[in-house]
Design an enzyme around this catalytic site. Structure first.
Site, PDB file in Angstrom:
ATOM      1  N   ARG A  41       0.837  -1.202   0.000  1.00 34.50           N
ATOM      2  CA  ARG A  41       0.000   0.000   0.000  1.00 34.50           C
ATOM      3  C   ARG A  41       0.870   1.250   0.000  1.00 34.50           C
ATOM      4  O   ARG A  41       1.874   1.315   0.721  1.00 34.50           O
ATOM      5  CB  ARG A  41      -0.945  -0.005   1.212  1.00 34.50           C
ATOM      6  CG  ARG A  41      -1.953  -1.119   1.130  1.00 34.50           C
ATOM      7  CD  ARG A  41      -3.049  -1.060   2.176  1.00 34.50           C
ATOM      8  NE  ARG A  41      -3.731  -2.335   2.205  1.00 34.50           N
ATOM      9  CZ  ARG A  41      -4.677  -2.717   1.346  1.00 34.50           C
ATOM     10  NH1 ARG A  41      -5.088  -1.891   0.407  1.00 34.50           N
ATOM     11  NH2 ARG A  41      -5.220  -3.926   1.417  1.00 34.50           N
ATOM     12  N   ASP A  42       0.447   2.220  -0.824  1.00 32.99           N
ATOM     13  CA  ASP A  42       1.171   3.484  -0.892  1.00 32.99           C
ATOM     14  C   ASP A  42       1.083   4.195   0.461  1.00 32.99           C
ATOM     15  O   ASP A  42       0.044   4.217   1.101  1.00 32.99           O
ATOM     16  CB  ASP A  42       0.564   4.373  -1.994  1.00 32.99           C
ATOM     17  CG  ASP A  42       1.493   5.507  -2.385  1.00 32.99           C
ATOM     18  OD1 ASP A  42       2.039   5.465  -3.509  1.00 32.99           O
ATOM     19  OD2 ASP A  42       1.677   6.444  -1.569  1.00 32.99           O
ATOM     20  N   ILE A  43       2.187   4.789   0.867  1.00 37.09           N
ATOM     21  CA  ILE A  43       2.244   5.451   2.173  1.00 37.09           C
ATOM     22  C   ILE A  43       1.371   6.710   2.204  1.00 37.09           C
ATOM     23  O   ILE A  43       0.931   7.129   3.280  1.00 37.09           O
ATOM     24  CB  ILE A  43       3.730   5.749   2.542  1.00 37.09           C
ATOM     25  CG1 ILE A  43       3.915   5.871   4.041  1.00 37.09           C
ATOM     26  CG2 ILE A  43       4.251   6.975   1.809  1.00 37.09           C
ATOM     27  CD1 ILE A  43       5.360   5.801   4.495  1.00 37.09           C
ATOM     28  N   HIS A  87       7.344   1.101 -10.862  1.00 37.98           N
ATOM     29  CA  HIS A  87       6.159   0.680 -10.114  1.00 37.98           C
ATOM     30  C   HIS A  87       4.901   1.051 -10.874  1.00 37.98           C
ATOM     31  O   HIS A  87       4.848   2.080 -11.543  1.00 37.98           O
ATOM     32  CB  HIS A  87       6.129   1.290  -8.709  1.00 37.98           C
ATOM     33  CG  HIS A  87       6.368   2.763  -8.664  1.00 37.98           C
ATOM     34  ND1 HIS A  87       7.630   3.309  -8.783  1.00 37.98           N
ATOM     35  CD2 HIS A  87       5.516   3.809  -8.535  1.00 37.98           C
ATOM     36  CE1 HIS A  87       7.543   4.624  -8.713  1.00 37.98           C
ATOM     37  NE2 HIS A  87       6.270   4.960  -8.572  1.00 37.98           N
TER      38      HIS A  87
HETATM   39  P1  5GP Z   1       5.997   8.066  -8.246  1.00 38.05           P
HETATM   40  O1  5GP Z   1       5.732   9.534  -8.166  1.00 38.05           O
HETATM   41  O2  5GP Z   1       7.471   7.737  -8.225  1.00 38.05           O
HETATM   42  O3  5GP Z   1       5.261   7.419  -9.383  1.00 38.05           O
HETATM   43  O4  5GP Z   1       5.330   7.452  -6.956  1.00 38.05           O
HETATM   44  C1  5GP Z   1       6.033   7.082  -5.817  1.00 38.05           C
HETATM   45  C2  5GP Z   1       5.003   6.664  -4.792  1.00 38.05           C
HETATM   46  O5  5GP Z   1       5.676   6.004  -3.740  1.00 38.05           O
HETATM   47  C3  5GP Z   1       4.239   7.844  -4.168  1.00 38.05           C
HETATM   48  O6  5GP Z   1       2.841   7.676  -4.361  1.00 38.05           O
HETATM   49  C4  5GP Z   1       4.639   7.775  -2.695  1.00 38.05           C
HETATM   50  O7  5GP Z   1       3.583   8.125  -1.815  1.00 38.05           O
HETATM   51  C5  5GP Z   1       5.075   6.337  -2.535  1.00 38.05           C
HETATM   52  N1  5GP Z   1       6.083   6.133  -1.494  1.00 38.05           N
HETATM   53  C6  5GP Z   1       7.223   6.852  -1.323  1.00 38.05           C
HETATM   54  N2  5GP Z   1       7.937   6.372  -0.287  1.00 38.05           N
HETATM   55  C7  5GP Z   1       7.216   5.322   0.204  1.00 38.05           C
HETATM   56  C8  5GP Z   1       7.440   4.419   1.288  1.00 38.05           C
HETATM   57  O8  5GP Z   1       8.436   4.479   2.000  1.00 38.05           O
HETATM   58  N3  5GP Z   1       6.493   3.462   1.490  1.00 38.05           N
HETATM   59  C9  5GP Z   1       5.373   3.368   0.713  1.00 38.05           C
HETATM   60  N4  5GP Z   1       4.508   2.400   1.013  1.00 38.05           N
HETATM   61  N5  5GP Z   1       5.136   4.199  -0.309  1.00 38.05           N
HETATM   62  C10 5GP Z   1       6.044   5.169  -0.562  1.00 38.05           C
END
Ligand code: 5GP
Length: 116
Positions: A30-32, A101
């Site tokens: 799950r996203d944080i 991702h």
């Molecule tokens: P991006 O912008 O790279 O596509 O998305 C990165 C996603 O990773 C963001 O939605 C952010 O909230 C999530 N994220 C960043 N750090 C962490 C973390 O430590 N744990 C989790 N579960 N999600 C994270």
């Protein structure tokens, strides 16, 4: 780019994350900072920095990421109403974490706009 991110530590369970699925190829957690009632990230267990770094040899992993997303959507009860899969790549898409991702988002009407 071959620098590990926090996602590698999550995959190895060195730091806690709410992992909903894991197998030999992929991990989903799950996203944080969820942007929807269901917001799950599906990542390859090996480090692929972005979609720009995908090679022919990764096609099994890429296909598995998609089928895993569909399986999780069903498990989360959002498959019938619908959901969105998003892959951000580099600056203009706002990619923050350079470990490939898929965002699986759903659980309410997402509207016509992409994430943020
Ligand atoms: P991006 O912008 O790279 O596509 O998305 C990165 C996603 O990773 C963001 O939605 C952010 O909230 C999530 N994220 C960043 N750090 C962490 C973390 O430590 N744990 C989790 N579960 N999600 C994270």
């Amino acid at each position: 780019m071959k620098t590990e991110t926090i996602f590698s530590k999550i995959i190895r369970r060195e730091i806690y994350s709410d992992i909903v699925y894991q197998d030999d190829l992929v991990t989903a957690f799950r996203d944080i900072k969820p942007k929807a009632p269901v917001h799950i990230l599906i990542v390859p267990n090996i480090l692929i920095a972005s979609i720009n770094h995908v090679k022919h040899e990764h096609k099994q992993i890429l296909g598995h990421m998609i089928t895993t997303a569909a399986k999780i959507a069903k498990h989360e009860g959002i498959a019938n109403n619908g959901y969105r899969l998003i892959i951000n790549c580099n600056q203009h898409a706002g990619q923050e974490i350079f470990h490939l991702h898929i965002h699986l988002v759903g659980g309410h009407n997402l509207g016509p706009i992409l994430i943020e």
